[in-house]
Design a protein around this motif. Structure first.
Motif, PDB file in Angstrom:
ATOM      1  N   GLY A  53      38.047  91.492 106.446  1.00  0.00           N
ATOM      2  CA  GLY A  53      38.648  92.222 105.343  1.00  0.00           C
ATOM      3  C   GLY A  53      39.895  91.547 104.836  1.00  0.00           C
ATOM      4  O   GLY A  53      40.284  90.460 105.273  1.00  0.00           O
ATOM      5  N   GLU A  54      40.580  92.245 103.921  1.00  0.00           N
ATOM      6  CA  GLU A  54      41.744  91.657 103.260  1.00  0.00           C
ATOM      7  C   GLU A  54      42.947  91.555 104.190  1.00  0.00           C
ATOM      8  O   GLU A  54      43.711  90.597 104.128  1.00  0.00           O
ATOM      9  CB  GLU A  54      42.102  92.511 102.036  1.00  0.00           C
ATOM     10  N   ASN A  55      43.139  92.549 105.052  1.00  0.00           N
ATOM     11  CA  ASN A  55      44.317  92.581 105.931  1.00  0.00           C
ATOM     12  C   ASN A  55      43.881  92.791 107.385  1.00  0.00           C
ATOM     13  O   ASN A  55      44.054  93.877 107.939  1.00  0.00           O
ATOM     14  CB  ASN A  55      45.262  93.713 105.504  1.00  0.00           C
ATOM     15  N   PRO A  56      43.324  91.770 108.011  1.00  0.00           N
ATOM     16  CA  PRO A  56      42.773  91.978 109.354  1.00  0.00           C
ATOM     17  C   PRO A  56      43.805  91.911 110.481  1.00  0.00           C
ATOM     18  O   PRO A  56      43.497  92.291 111.609  1.00  0.00           O
ATOM     19  CB  PRO A  56      41.776  90.829 109.487  1.00  0.00           C
ATOM     20  N   LYS A  57      45.023  91.452 110.197  1.00  0.00           N
ATOM     21  CA  LYS A  57      45.992  91.242 111.277  1.00  0.00           C
ATOM     22  C   LYS A  57      46.918  92.438 111.447  1.00  0.00           C
ATOM     23  O   LYS A  57      47.379  93.032 110.474  1.00  0.00           O
ATOM     24  CB  LYS A  57      46.824  89.987 111.012  1.00  0.00           C
ATOM     25  N   ARG A  58      47.191  92.761 112.711  1.00  0.00           N
ATOM     26  CA  ARG A  58      48.136  93.826 113.039  1.00  0.00           C
ATOM     27  C   ARG A  58      49.047  93.350 114.173  1.00  0.00           C
ATOM     28  O   ARG A  58      48.596  92.651 115.078  1.00  0.00           O
ATOM     29  CB  ARG A  58      47.414  95.102 113.476  1.00  0.00           C
ATOM     30  N   THR A  59      50.305  93.778 114.098  1.00  0.00           N
ATOM     31  CA  THR A  59      51.278  93.430 115.135  1.00  0.00           C
ATOM     32  C   THR A  59      51.721  94.701 115.845  1.00  0.00           C
ATOM     33  O   THR A  59      52.023  95.707 115.202  1.00  0.00           O
ATOM     34  CB  THR A  59      52.500  92.721 114.520  1.00  0.00           C
ATOM     35  N   GLN A  60      51.754  94.637 117.169  1.00  0.00           N
ATOM     36  CA  GLN A  60      52.095  95.823 117.951  1.00  0.00           C
ATOM     37  C   GLN A  60      52.781  95.403 119.245  1.00  0.00           C
ATOM     38  O   GLN A  60      52.561  94.297 119.756  1.00  0.00           O
ATOM     39  CB  GLN A  60      50.828  96.626 118.275  1.00  0.00           C
ATOM     40  N   THR A  61      53.637  96.299 119.756  1.00  0.00           N
ATOM     41  CA  THR A  61      54.164  96.131 121.111  1.00  0.00           C
ATOM     42  C   THR A  61      53.049  96.532 122.067  1.00  0.00           C
ATOM     43  O   THR A  61      52.652  97.695 122.121  1.00  0.00           O
ATOM     44  CB  THR A  61      55.398  97.015 121.338  1.00  0.00           C
ATOM     45  N   ILE A  62      52.558  95.571 122.837  1.00  0.00           N
ATOM     46  CA  ILE A  62      51.378  95.826 123.664  1.00  0.00           C
ATOM     47  C   ILE A  62      51.758  96.348 125.046  1.00  0.00           C
ATOM     48  O   ILE A  62      51.253  97.366 125.505  1.00  0.00           O
ATOM     49  CB  ILE A  62      50.533  94.542 123.800  1.00  0.00           C
ATOM     50  N   VAL A  63      52.647  95.635 125.731  1.00  0.00           N
ATOM     51  CA  VAL A  63      53.079  96.032 127.072  1.00  0.00           C
ATOM     52  C   VAL A  63      54.606  96.050 127.082  1.00  0.00           C
ATOM     53  O   VAL A  63      55.243  95.145 126.539  1.00  0.00           O
ATOM     54  CB  VAL A  63      52.554  95.064 128.155  1.00  0.00           C
ATOM     55  N   GLN A  64      55.177  97.074 127.702  1.00  0.00           N
ATOM     56  CA  GLN A  64      56.631  97.223 127.694  1.00  0.00           C
ATOM     57  C   GLN A  64      57.215  97.187 129.102  1.00  0.00           C
ATOM     58  O   GLN A  64      56.562  97.524 130.080  1.00  0.00           O
ATOM     59  CB  GLN A  64      57.024  98.553 127.036  1.00  0.00           C
ATOM     60  N   ASN A  65      58.476  96.754 129.141  1.00  0.00           N
ATOM     61  CA  ASN A  65      59.311  96.893 130.342  1.00  0.00           C
ATOM     62  C   ASN A  65      58.746  96.153 131.554  1.00  0.00           C
ATOM     63  O   ASN A  65      58.746  96.661 132.673  1.00  0.00           O
ATOM     64  CB  ASN A  65      59.496  98.377 130.673  1.00  0.00           C
ATOM     65  N   LEU A  66      58.285  94.929 131.336  1.00  0.00           N
ATOM     66  CA  LEU A  66      57.818  94.098 132.444  1.00  0.00           C
ATOM     67  C   LEU A  66      59.000  93.342 133.043  1.00  0.00           C
ATOM     68  O   LEU A  66      59.778  92.726 132.311  1.00  0.00           O
ATOM     69  CB  LEU A  66      56.772  93.090 131.958  1.00  0.00           C
ATOM     70  N   GLU A  67      59.120  93.379 134.352  1.00  0.00           N
ATOM     71  CA  GLU A  67      60.197  92.628 135.007  1.00  0.00           C
ATOM     72  C   GLU A  67      59.741  91.200 135.284  1.00  0.00           C
ATOM     73  O   GLU A  67      58.696  90.975 135.897  1.00  0.00           O
ATOM     74  CB  GLU A  67      60.607  93.286 136.320  1.00  0.00           C
ATOM     75  N   VAL A  68      60.526  90.247 134.818  1.00  0.00           N
ATOM     76  CA  VAL A  68      60.221  88.835 135.058  1.00  0.00           C
ATOM     77  C   VAL A  68      60.581  88.498 136.502  1.00  0.00           C
ATOM     78  O   VAL A  68      61.735  88.620 136.913  1.00  0.00           O
ATOM     79  CB  VAL A  68      61.008  87.927 134.091  1.00  0.00           C
ATOM     80  N   ARG A  69      59.593  88.096 137.276  1.00  0.00           N
ATOM     81  CA  ARG A  69      59.838  87.740 138.671  1.00  0.00           C
ATOM     82  C   ARG A  69      60.260  86.284 138.818  1.00  0.00           C
ATOM     83  O   ARG A  69      61.077  85.946 139.669  1.00  0.00           O
ATOM     84  CB  ARG A  69      58.580  88.008 139.510  1.00  0.00           C
ATOM     85  N   GLN A  70      59.697  85.428 137.994  1.00  0.00           N
ATOM     86  CA  GLN A  70      60.016  84.003 138.085  1.00  0.00           C
ATOM     87  C   GLN A  70      59.685  83.345 136.757  1.00  0.00           C
ATOM     88  O   GLN A  70      58.745  83.746 136.064  1.00  0.00           O
ATOM     89  CB  GLN A  70      59.212  83.345 139.216  1.00  0.00           C
ATOM     90  N   VAL A  71      60.490  82.356 136.392  1.00  0.00           N
ATOM     91  CA  VAL A  71      60.204  81.535 135.215  1.00  0.00           C
ATOM     92  C   VAL A  71      59.748  80.175 135.719  1.00  0.00           C
ATOM     93  O   VAL A  71      60.496  79.456 136.382  1.00  0.00           O
ATOM     94  CB  VAL A  71      61.439  81.385 134.309  1.00  0.00           C
ATOM     95  N   ILE A  72      58.500  79.842 135.432  1.00  0.00           N
ATOM     96  CA  ILE A  72      57.927  78.566 135.854  1.00  0.00           C
ATOM     97  C   ILE A  72      57.999  77.605 134.672  1.00  0.00           C
ATOM     98  O   ILE A  72      57.656  77.964 133.544  1.00  0.00           O
ATOM     99  CB  ILE A  72      56.464  78.742 136.301  1.00  0.00           C
ATOM    100  N   GLY A  73      58.459  76.399 134.914  1.00  0.00           N
ATOM    101  CA  GLY A  73      58.576  75.439 133.827  1.00  0.00           C
ATOM    102  C   GLY A  73      58.501  74.016 134.332  1.00  0.00           C
ATOM    103  O   GLY A  73      58.342  73.772 135.540  1.00  0.00           O
ATOM    104  N   PRO A  74      58.605  73.062 133.429  1.00  0.00           N
ATOM    105  CA  PRO A  74      58.556  71.654 133.827  1.00  0.00           C
ATOM    106  C   PRO A  74      59.678  71.308 134.802  1.00  0.00           C
ATOM    107  O   PRO A  74      60.770  71.879 134.746  1.00  0.00           O
ATOM    108  CB  PRO A  74      58.729  70.906 132.497  1.00  0.00           C
ATOM    109  N   THR A  75      59.397  70.403 135.699  1.00  0.00           N
ATOM    110  CA  THR A  75      60.394  69.908 136.643  1.00  0.00           C
ATOM    111  C   THR A  75      60.415  68.388 136.582  1.00  0.00           C
ATOM    112  O   THR A  75      59.579  67.761 135.923  1.00  0.00           O
ATOM    113  CB  THR A  75      60.068  70.352 138.077  1.00  0.00           C
ATOM    114  N   LYS A  76      61.367  67.807 137.279  1.00  0.00           N
ATOM    115  CA  LYS A  76      61.443  66.346 137.327  1.00  0.00           C
ATOM    116  C   LYS A  76      60.184  65.769 137.954  1.00  0.00           C
ATOM    117  O   LYS A  76      59.677  64.729 137.528  1.00  0.00           O
ATOM    118  CB  LYS A  76      62.678  65.926 138.127  1.00  0.00           C
ATOM    119  N   GLU A  77      59.681  66.464 138.977  1.00  0.00           N
ATOM    120  CA  GLU A  77      58.471  65.989 139.650  1.00  0.00           C
ATOM    121  C   GLU A  77      57.218  66.305 138.848  1.00  0.00           C
ATOM    122  O   GLU A  77      56.219  65.600 138.944  1.00  0.00           O
ATOM    123  CB  GLU A  77      58.359  66.628 141.038  1.00  0.00           C
TER     124      GLU A  77
END
Length: 239
Positions: free
Chosen positions: A154-178
C-alpha cells in the motif's frame, strides 16, 4: 579599685588552672579505660584480587583479614573451606568481604546460566544504532527498542513503534584490539517471549534504534505507533 581588679584577675587565673588540671585528669582516665578495653575484631575472608562474576573461587583468590566486629557485614564467611569451590554470582572487588549471598554451589561449574533466574535467558542483540556506536550506551543503562517495520503493501506500509521497554544492558560487546572485526552487540536478560521478539526484529530487516531511559523512570510508557498519516494529522503536514 586597682587592688580589687588584681584580686579578681588572680582568682580567674587560678580557677582556669584548676579546670585545666581537672580536665587533663579526666582525659587521662578516659584514655586508660579505652586502652583497657581493646577493640573487638573478627577474622573474615576477603577477595585478594578482583574476582569476576561466574568464577569458581580458588584459595589463591582469598585472604583473611581482621575487621572490627561491629563492621562485619551480615553473611560474611570466615572459613576458606566454606568459600573455595563455590561460584560467584557477581563481581567481587579486591579487598571486599566474601558474602554467602554472592556465591552459589555449582559443583565447581561456571557460566552465564548460573546467574539466570528460571524463565529468563541471556540474549545478544547486534546493533549499529548511533547511540551505541557513539559510546553513549553502557552496562547498567536501561533502554527501549524502537523499530520501524513494514506492515504490508500500500501507500504507507511503514510504522514506527516502541517495541520493548526498560531493558537493562548487561554488557556492551564491541571490537577489540585482538578482534577488530567483532560486531557491536548488547546483551540483555529477558523472558523467553521477549527473546523471540528481539530475534524477529533482527531477522525482519526492521530499522532499529535505541532510546536510553532515565534511571528515575522504571515504569513502561504508553505510546502510539507512528506512520505518515499520524504525522500529517498531528503536525498538519501538507500532502
Amino acid at each position: 579599685m586597682r587592688l580589687r581588679s588584681w584580686l579578681f584577675l588572680s582568682l580567674g587565673i587560678v580557677l582556669a588552672l584548676l579546670t585545666g588540671i581537672a580536665l587533663n585528669g579526666v582525659a587521662q582516665r578516659s584514655g586508660e579505660r579505652a586502652a583497657a578495653a581493646p577493640l573487638e575484631v573478627e577474622t573474615i575472608l576477603v577477595a585478594s584480587t578482583d574476582v569476576p562474576a561466574r568464577t569458581v573461587l580458588q584459595g589463591s583468590m582469598l585472604a583473611s583479614r581482621e575487621f572490627p566486629k561491629a563492621l562485619v557485614p551480615a553473611g560474611a564467611i570466615a572459613s576458606e573451606a566454606e568459600a573455595a569451590g563455590q561460584t560467584t554470582l557477581a563481581t567481587i572487588p579486591s579487598g571486599a568481604p566474601i558474602l554467602r549471598g554472592q556465591l552459589v554451589a555449582a559443583d565447581g561449574k561456571s557460566g552465564a546460566s548460573l546467574t539466570l533466574d528460571p524463565g529468563s535467558v541471556l540474549v545478544s542483540f547486534p546493533t549499529n544504532d548511533p547511540l551505541t556506536a557513539g559510546g553513549f550506551v553502557s552496562a547498567g543503562d536501561r533502554v527501549d527498542i524502537l523499530a520501524t517495520v513494514t506492515t504490508g503493501a500500500g501507500e504507507n506500509p511503514k510504522r514506527t513503534q516502541t517495541i520493548v521497554q526498560n531493558l537493562e544492558v548487561r554488557q556492551v560487546i564491541g571490537p577489540t584490539k585482538e578482534q577488530p572485526q567483532r560486531a557491536t552487540a548488547l546483551t540483555f536478560i529477558v523472558d523467553h517471549q521477549t527473546a523471540l521478539v528481539l530475534k524477529y526484529l533482527r531477522d525482519s530487516a526492521a530499522t532499529i534504534d535505541l532510546a536510553v531511559r532515565s534511571r528515575a523512570e522504571p515504569d513502561n510508557s504508553t505510546t502510539r505507533s507512528v506512520d505518515i498519516t499520524y504525522l500529517v494529522q498531528t503536525f498538519g503536514i501538507a500532502r
